[in-house]
Design a protein around this motif. Structure first.
Motif, PDB file in Angstrom:
ATOM      1  N   ARG A  17      28.818  56.563  17.263  1.00  0.00           N
ATOM      2  CA  ARG A  17      27.974  56.899  16.123  1.00  0.00           C
ATOM      3  C   ARG A  17      28.786  57.725  15.129  1.00  0.00           C
ATOM      4  NH1 ARG A  17      22.631  57.718  14.638  1.00  0.00           N
ATOM      5  NH2 ARG A  17      21.868  56.749  16.550  1.00  0.00           N
ATOM      6  N   TYR A  18      28.542  57.500  13.845  1.00  0.00           N
ATOM      7  CA  TYR A  18      29.206  58.328  12.843  1.00  0.00           C
ATOM      8  C   TYR A  18      28.729  59.774  13.016  1.00  0.00           C
ATOM      9  CZ  TYR A  18      31.069  60.002   8.453  1.00  0.00           C
ATOM     10  OH  TYR A  18      31.775  60.714   7.508  1.00  0.00           O
ATOM     11  N   PHE A  67      29.311  50.674  15.399  1.00  0.00           N
ATOM     12  CA  PHE A  67      28.851  52.010  15.037  1.00  0.00           C
ATOM     13  C   PHE A  67      27.398  51.998  14.585  1.00  0.00           C
ATOM     14  CE2 PHE A  67      30.477  50.065  11.197  1.00  0.00           C
ATOM     15  CZ  PHE A  67      29.570  50.434  10.218  1.00  0.00           C
ATOM     16  N   SER A  68      26.791  53.172  14.665  1.00  0.00           N
ATOM     17  CA  SER A  68      25.495  53.410  14.035  1.00  0.00           C
ATOM     18  C   SER A  68      25.660  54.627  13.139  1.00  0.00           C
ATOM     19  CB  SER A  68      24.398  53.643  15.078  1.00  0.00           C
ATOM     20  OG  SER A  68      24.708  54.763  15.888  1.00  0.00           O
ATOM     21  N   GLY A  69      24.848  54.690  12.088  1.00  0.00           N
ATOM     22  CA  GLY A  69      25.017  55.751  11.107  1.00  0.00           C
ATOM     23  C   GLY A  69      26.243  55.497  10.245  1.00  0.00           C
ATOM     24  N   LEU A  84      38.538  46.678  14.047  1.00  0.00           N
ATOM     25  CA  LEU A  84      37.410  45.917  13.539  1.00  0.00           C
ATOM     26  C   LEU A  84      36.182  46.817  13.568  1.00  0.00           C
ATOM     27  CD1 LEU A  84      38.041  42.704  15.679  1.00  0.00           C
ATOM     28  CD2 LEU A  84      38.704  43.048  13.291  1.00  0.00           C
ATOM     29  N   TYR A  85      35.332  46.707  12.564  1.00  0.00           N
ATOM     30  CA  TYR A  85      34.133  47.536  12.493  1.00  0.00           C
ATOM     31  C   TYR A  85      32.912  46.669  12.238  1.00  0.00           C
ATOM     32  CZ  TYR A  85      37.284  51.525  11.936  1.00  0.00           C
ATOM     33  OH  TYR A  85      38.265  52.463  12.126  1.00  0.00           O
ATOM     34  N   LYS A  86      31.825  47.011  12.919  1.00  0.00           N
ATOM     35  CA  LYS A  86      30.557  46.343  12.654  1.00  0.00           C
ATOM     36  C   LYS A  86      29.419  47.261  13.059  1.00  0.00           C
ATOM     37  CE  LYS A  86      28.390  41.827  12.724  1.00  0.00           C
ATOM     38  NZ  LYS A  86      28.565  40.400  13.073  1.00  0.00           N
ATOM     39  N   ASN A  87      28.377  47.264  12.239  1.00  0.00           N
ATOM     40  CA  ASN A  87      27.203  48.073  12.561  1.00  0.00           C
ATOM     41  C   ASN A  87      26.512  47.523  13.805  1.00  0.00           C
ATOM     42  OD1 ASN A  87      24.286  49.063  12.316  1.00  0.00           O
ATOM     43  ND2 ASN A  87      25.285  50.150  10.642  1.00  0.00           N
ATOM     44  N   GLN A  88      26.017  48.417  14.644  1.00  0.00           N
ATOM     45  CA  GLN A  88      25.342  47.987  15.873  1.00  0.00           C
ATOM     46  C   GLN A  88      24.082  47.186  15.590  1.00  0.00           C
ATOM     47  OE1 GLN A  88      24.622  51.239  18.584  1.00  0.00           O
ATOM     48  NE2 GLN A  88      26.701  52.038  18.341  1.00  0.00           N
ATOM     49  N   GLN A 111      37.946  37.901  27.789  1.00  0.00           N
ATOM     50  CA  GLN A 111      37.585  39.065  28.593  1.00  0.00           C
ATOM     51  C   GLN A 111      37.125  40.147  27.624  1.00  0.00           C
ATOM     52  OE1 GLN A 111      40.908  40.264  30.974  1.00  0.00           O
ATOM     53  NE2 GLN A 111      41.176  38.266  31.916  1.00  0.00           N
ATOM     54  N   VAL A 112      35.892  40.597  27.802  1.00  0.00           N
ATOM     55  CA  VAL A 112      35.331  41.573  26.864  1.00  0.00           C
ATOM     56  C   VAL A 112      34.832  42.785  27.646  1.00  0.00           C
ATOM     57  CG1 VAL A 112      33.658  41.997  25.038  1.00  0.00           C
ATOM     58  CG2 VAL A 112      34.623  39.701  25.330  1.00  0.00           C
ATOM     59  N   ILE A 113      35.228  43.951  27.177  1.00  0.00           N
ATOM     60  CA  ILE A 113      34.802  45.210  27.773  1.00  0.00           C
ATOM     61  C   ILE A 113      34.092  46.040  26.705  1.00  0.00           C
ATOM     62  CG2 ILE A 113      35.660  47.459  28.555  1.00  0.00           C
ATOM     63  CD1 ILE A 113      37.717  45.978  30.217  1.00  0.00           C
ATOM     64  N   ILE A 114      32.939  46.588  27.074  1.00  0.00           N
ATOM     65  CA  ILE A 114      32.216  47.526  26.205  1.00  0.00           C
ATOM     66  C   ILE A 114      32.292  48.909  26.840  1.00  0.00           C
ATOM     67  CG2 ILE A 114      30.005  48.186  25.198  1.00  0.00           C
ATOM     68  CD1 ILE A 114      29.159  45.285  25.255  1.00  0.00           C
ATOM     69  N   ILE A 115      32.637  49.892  26.034  1.00  0.00           N
ATOM     70  CA  ILE A 115      32.655  51.278  26.493  1.00  0.00           C
ATOM     71  C   ILE A 115      31.921  52.152  25.475  1.00  0.00           C
ATOM     72  CG2 ILE A 115      34.806  51.063  27.794  1.00  0.00           C
ATOM     73  CD1 ILE A 115      36.252  52.418  25.460  1.00  0.00           C
ATOM     74  N   GLY A 116      31.477  53.305  25.939  1.00  0.00           N
ATOM     75  CA  GLY A 116      30.940  54.313  25.045  1.00  0.00           C
ATOM     76  C   GLY A 116      31.959  55.423  24.870  1.00  0.00           C
TER      77      GLY A 116
END
Length: 212
Positions: A17-18, A67-69, A84-88, A111-116
């Motif tokens: 998040r911003y 991202f959000s915000g 790369l950037y994209k709003n959630q 192969q795709v990984i999502i992390i926080g």
């Protein structure tokens, strides 16, 4: 540093998040104030990204920030133009993760990984391990001590893993594992890590920041 196997089209998505005061890390505002909570969000995101960038210097891995915000321009000014950037977008966490995975696999990622950014113990060695495990199984999960997960890795879209999950509760990891077992997905697990969501969790970040 250990090099990743040369596998094409690996993709890491970072959810963050911003860091706008008053709108991020809100559960920490009583302890840190609006500015302090936003500053922590900023530092933790930068720390996570620094670990990801250790991989991209030696391997052909694409990195995307969901991202959000804020805005794409604000995110680029903050974290750089090499990502790369994209709003959630709208929806619960499951819907937003599904959206990001749908886009990634549509772009031929394998192969795709999502992390926080809430688990400061997530380092480049754990990411390497996740990518290695993902070559031999369909699902990789990194459990968080609070019952959620800090990482999910897939080789194809599995919508069932993101539907009817009680996001933000201590049942997220266990229910995800249960669904994976029902679907007969071959799975691998990473080390458990603590996340930083509440004032009592701040010691976790302080320990990492001191050594960082």
């Amino acid at each position: 540093m250990q090099k990743l196997p040369s596998i094409a089209k690996q993709h890491i998505i970072i959810f963050t998040r911003y860091p706008e005061p008053g709108k991020t890390k809100t559960r920490l505002i009583p302890a840190l104030g609006d500015m302090g909570a936003a500053s922590l969000q900023k530092q933790m995101t930068e720390h996570t990204l620094s670990q990801v960038r250790k991989l991209t210097t030696t391997s052909a891995i694409t990195v995307e920030v969901r991202f959000s915000g804020g805005s794409c321009e604000l995110m680029q000014n903050w974290l750089g133009l090499d990502l790369l950037y994209k709003n959630q977008g709208e929806g619960d966490l499951g819907q937003r993760m599904m959206r990001s995975l749908t886009d990634a696999f549509a772009n031929n990622c394998e192969q795709v990984i999502i992390i926080g950014t809430d688990c400061p113990g997530l380092d480049c060695q754990i990411l390497i391990s996740a990518l290695e495990k993902l070559q031999g199984c369909e699902l990789v999960l990194g459990p968080a001590i609070d019952g959620g997960y800090y990482l999910i890795g897939l080789r194809q879209l599995v919508p069932e893993l993101f539907s009817n999950i009680p996001w933000g509760t201590a049942q997220v990891f266990s229910q995800t594992v249960e669904i994976a077992q029902k679907l007969n997905l071959s799975s691998a697990y990473l080390s458990s890590l603590a996340d930083v969501d509440r004032p009592e969790d701040l010691i976790v970040w302080q320990q990492i920041a001191t050594a960082y």
